[in-house]
Design an enzyme around this catalytic site. Structure first.
Site, PDB file in Angstrom:
ATOM      1  N   ASP A   1       0.838  -1.200   0.000  1.00 41.43           N
ATOM      2  CA  ASP A   1       0.000   0.000   0.000  1.00 41.43           C
ATOM      3  C   ASP A   1       0.877   1.256   0.000  1.00 41.43           C
ATOM      4  O   ASP A   1       2.011   1.227   0.505  1.00 41.43           O
ATOM      5  CB  ASP A   1      -0.904   0.015   1.233  1.00 41.43           C
ATOM      6  CG  ASP A   1      -1.967  -1.070   1.185  1.00 41.43           C
ATOM      7  OD1 ASP A   1      -2.279  -1.539   0.074  1.00 41.43           O
ATOM      8  OD2 ASP A   1      -2.471  -1.444   2.258  1.00 41.43           O
TER       9      ASP A   1
ATOM     10  N   TYR B   1       6.395  -8.843   8.479  1.00 46.21           N
ATOM     11  CA  TYR B   1       6.024  -7.435   8.650  1.00 46.21           C
ATOM     12  C   TYR B   1       6.158  -7.032  10.108  1.00 46.21           C
ATOM     13  O   TYR B   1       6.044  -7.872  11.016  1.00 46.21           O
ATOM     14  CB  TYR B   1       4.563  -7.201   8.248  1.00 46.21           C
ATOM     15  CG  TYR B   1       4.216  -7.515   6.814  1.00 46.21           C
ATOM     16  CD1 TYR B   1       4.240  -6.514   5.844  1.00 46.21           C
ATOM     17  CD2 TYR B   1       3.847  -8.807   6.431  1.00 46.21           C
ATOM     18  CE1 TYR B   1       3.900  -6.791   4.528  1.00 46.21           C
ATOM     19  CE2 TYR B   1       3.509  -9.088   5.104  1.00 46.21           C
ATOM     20  CZ  TYR B   1       3.538  -8.087   4.164  1.00 46.21           C
ATOM     21  OH  TYR B   1       3.204  -8.367   2.867  1.00 46.21           O
TER      22      TYR B   1
ATOM     23  N   ASP C   1      -7.357   0.631   7.781  1.00 47.77           N
ATOM     24  CA  ASP C   1      -6.140   1.277   8.279  1.00 47.77           C
ATOM     25  C   ASP C   1      -6.455   2.735   8.611  1.00 47.77           C
ATOM     26  O   ASP C   1      -7.581   3.207   8.408  1.00 47.77           O
ATOM     27  CB  ASP C   1      -4.980   1.152   7.286  1.00 47.77           C
ATOM     28  CG  ASP C   1      -5.241   1.838   5.952  1.00 47.77           C
ATOM     29  OD1 ASP C   1      -6.132   2.711   5.875  1.00 47.77           O
ATOM     30  OD2 ASP C   1      -4.549   1.507   4.966  1.00 47.77           O
TER      31      ASP C   1
ATOM     32  N   ARG D   1      -3.611  -5.471   7.360  1.00 49.83           N
ATOM     33  CA  ARG D   1      -4.650  -4.586   7.908  1.00 49.83           C
ATOM     34  C   ARG D   1      -5.936  -5.363   8.173  1.00 49.83           C
ATOM     35  O   ARG D   1      -6.683  -5.045   9.105  1.00 49.83           O
ATOM     36  CB  ARG D   1      -4.895  -3.393   6.986  1.00 49.83           C
ATOM     37  CG  ARG D   1      -5.171  -3.673   5.546  1.00 49.83           C
ATOM     38  CD  ARG D   1      -5.023  -2.387   4.723  1.00 49.83           C
ATOM     39  NE  ARG D   1      -4.865  -2.666   3.302  1.00 49.83           N
ATOM     40  CZ  ARG D   1      -5.856  -2.642   2.429  1.00 49.83           C
ATOM     41  NH1 ARG D   1      -7.074  -2.347   2.829  1.00 49.83           N
ATOM     42  NH2 ARG D   1      -5.629  -2.894   1.163  1.00 49.83           N
TER      43      ARG D   1
END
Length: 301
Positions: free
Chosen positions: A39, A67, A81, A172
């Site tokens: 993103d 992550y 998010d 997310r």
């Protein structure tokens, strides 16, 4: 033309397509592709394939990823998010022990519903295009796996965690689902991809660094050769009389290989021809007693 893979550190504000577009200008070539969308607000590891290595994209997108994410409990948004429109907001009354318990329950396989704000396509249209038009369509859940989930810090309503996940996992959405399980909602506020397959944050270059390497004429030395990225596949050298078959991407009988023993049915191998040149990935078909091409990478330019 450059051929190989360069590990890019995507900075915030860029889409993955922006990174590719900028690299096309820096490298002065069109044949470039990335190996997994991040993103715009996210940062981190984005392996980019150059030239003949664009055929690697399918192999690399299959890899596990890691992550570090920041999650805020008590809020939900339409994008899952902090960039989205707030849908709900409430006080967080859960105890840290409960957060730990619920997050631990997500380790392993689970069915994840892809978010509307994603690049997935339904009937040829990207979901985020539909979402921006105010249209929500039915999506099917997809099997993903959370291989590791480690809490790095907690000061409620904020939680920082590290996640090692299978391909196709939306972090997310994982935050959203954790929030739903806790009964208070949650959004992802920050995301950094620290690892994609064998590519790590520590070995990644920013676009500015790539441009500097180009100007210093050192860029090529930082591009990984295709066969180096495919070290998981064992190497096989062909015999000279099989070179024509290899040049044309044809199956090769095992009697024309330097190695015939211990080949495993259905297993992929890196194939080398004349002058120890890497040509591609072949798969051993035991019943046929030959290896068959899976992906050819031999560069003619």
């Amino acid at each position: 033309m450059l051929h190989g893979v360069i590990n890019i550190y995507k900075e915030p504000g860029f889409t993955s397509h922006d990174v590719v577009a900028k690299l096309r200008g820096i490298c002065k070539q069109k044949k470039i592709g990335h190996t997994g969308t991040l993103d715009p607000a996210a940062t981190g590891v984005l392996p980019v394939c150059l030239g003949a290595a664009t055929k690697l994209c399918d192999f690399l997108t299959e890899k596990q990823k890691e992550y570090v994410a920041h999650m805020c409990l008590g809020i939900t948004t339409d994008t899952q998010d902090s960039t989205g429109t707030v849908l709900t907001k409430q006080e967080v009354e859960v105890e840290p022990a409960k957060v730990e318990e619920v997050m631990a329950s997500f380790v392993g396989p689970y069915e994840q519903l892809p978010p509307m704000y994603s690049a997935l396509k339904v009937n040829g249209q990207k979901l985020y295009d539909l979402a921006r038009q105010g249209v929500e369509v039915e999506r099917k859940t997809r099997p993903v796996e959370i291989l590791e989930l480690e809490i790095l810090g907690m000061a409620l309503p904020e939680v920082v965690f590290r996640a090692k996940v299978s391909k196709g996992t939306y972090i997310r959405t994982l935050c959203h689902d954790i929030g739903q399980a806790l009964g208070c909602g949650a959004v992802m506020t920050e995301l950094e991809r620290t690892k994609s397959g064998s590519f790590t944050k520590e070995t990644a270059f920013t676009l500015a660094e790539v441009e500097s390497m180009r100007d210093a004429e050192t860029l090529e030395s930082h591009i990984l050769p295709i066969d180096q990225v495919l070290q998981e596949f064992e190497p096989i050298q062909i015999q000279p009389m099989a070179q024509k078959l290899l040049d044309n991407g044809n199956p090769i009988p095992i009697e024309l290989l330097d190695r015939k023993e211990s080949l495993e049915d259905g297993k992929n191998y890196r194939i080398y021809g004349k002058e120890n040149c890497f040509y591609g990935v072949y798969c051993y078909a035991k019943e046929e007693q030959r290896i068959r091409p899976v992906k050819m990478f031999f560069m003619t330019e």
